[in-house]
Design a protein around this motif. Sequence first.
Motif, mmCIF file in Angstrom:
data_model
loop_
_atom_site.group_PDB
_atom_site.id
_atom_site.type_symbol
_atom_site.label_atom_id
_atom_site.label_comp_id
_atom_site.label_asym_id
_atom_site.label_seq_id
_atom_site.Cartn_x
_atom_site.Cartn_y
_atom_site.Cartn_z
ATOM 1 N N THR A 37 0.832 -1.208 0.000
ATOM 2 C CA THR A 37 0.000 0.000 0.000
ATOM 3 C C THR A 37 0.866 1.257 0.000
ATOM 4 N N GLN A 41 -6.499 0.845 5.780
ATOM 5 C CA GLN A 41 -7.386 1.989 5.490
ATOM 6 C C GLN A 41 -6.748 3.295 5.936
ATOM 7 N N ALA A 94 -4.109 4.118 3.330
ATOM 8 C CA ALA A 94 -4.772 4.501 2.069
ATOM 9 C C ALA A 94 -5.368 5.902 2.167
ATOM 10 N N LEU A 109 -6.304 4.062 -3.272
ATOM 11 C CA LEU A 109 -6.483 2.656 -2.870
ATOM 12 C C LEU A 109 -7.682 2.390 -1.973
ATOM 13 N N ALA A 110 -8.501 3.423 -1.743
ATOM 14 C CA ALA A 110 -9.707 3.193 -0.936
ATOM 15 C C ALA A 110 -10.771 4.218 -1.306
ATOM 16 N N ARG A 122 -17.136 2.106 0.001
ATOM 17 C CA ARG A 122 -16.284 1.980 1.195
ATOM 18 C C ARG A 122 -16.706 0.759 2.014
ATOM 19 N N LEU A 155 -15.420 -2.256 0.381
ATOM 20 C CA LEU A 155 -14.003 -2.445 0.705
ATOM 21 C C LEU A 155 -13.875 -3.130 2.066
ATOM 22 N N THR A 197 -7.378 -1.817 -4.930
ATOM 23 C CA THR A 197 -7.536 -1.192 -3.614
ATOM 24 C C THR A 197 -6.688 -1.952 -2.592
#
Length: 211
Positions: free
Chosen positions: A17, A71, A74, A82-83, A90, A93, A151
Amino acid sequence: MDLYFAPLACSLATRITLYETDQTADFICVDRLAGTLEDGSNYHMLNPMGQVPMLRTDTGELLTETAAILQYVADLDEEGRLAPKSGMERYRLQQWLNFITTELHKALFYPQFSPHSNDGAKAFSRELLDTRFDLLEKHLTGRAFLLDRFTVADAYLATVLGWTRPVGIDLDGWPALKDYFSRMRARPAVARAVAEEYALYEAQEERRGAA
Ligand SMILES: N[C@@H](CCC(=O)N[C@@H](CS)C(=O)NCC(=O)O)C(=O)O
């Protein structure tokens, strides 16, 4: 930011990430067997669970749990690559992050790896394989990613699927998942993170062998 990690463990998803979003961090290697850091200090004093990943944020907060860390990192990316920021995407995700954490990472793979596991636990967890991989196979057929773009859930799934070979799971029975895994591993940020951690893993194993 400091990322406490162990080579090729689930903390790899956070490194991916970071690389995917062009962010930097100091990487602090944890010897999970010894429970120590490279300076010999006791990691359990920082994290009583003794697990990786753990993130020390730039404001000094200690954050654990992969889904939360992914998260957090991100969301530091201003472009939000990536989110999804909000809304149903969301929650989607979070749905996938929780699925990977609970159904794959902990339920399926952890009993295969843990030094405290036994044959019964390994056999029981192995019985969970088909339902979980069949679900992924169906979802990923005709799709490039878990959501509509790469993501943190893909960073996490690419990490966890990297454990299939060491535990003897052959992905041939799930062609879409196998193809997805190859594509994820070919992404430059993923390939870089895996190559770096593989070298660290080998070095750690060599040190253990020599000790
Ligand atoms: N609930 C934690 C679990 C993290 C975890 O299981 N990390 C593994 C490496 S993949 C670990 O540190 N295991 C060592 C141990 O459990 O003692 C999360 O989602 O981050």
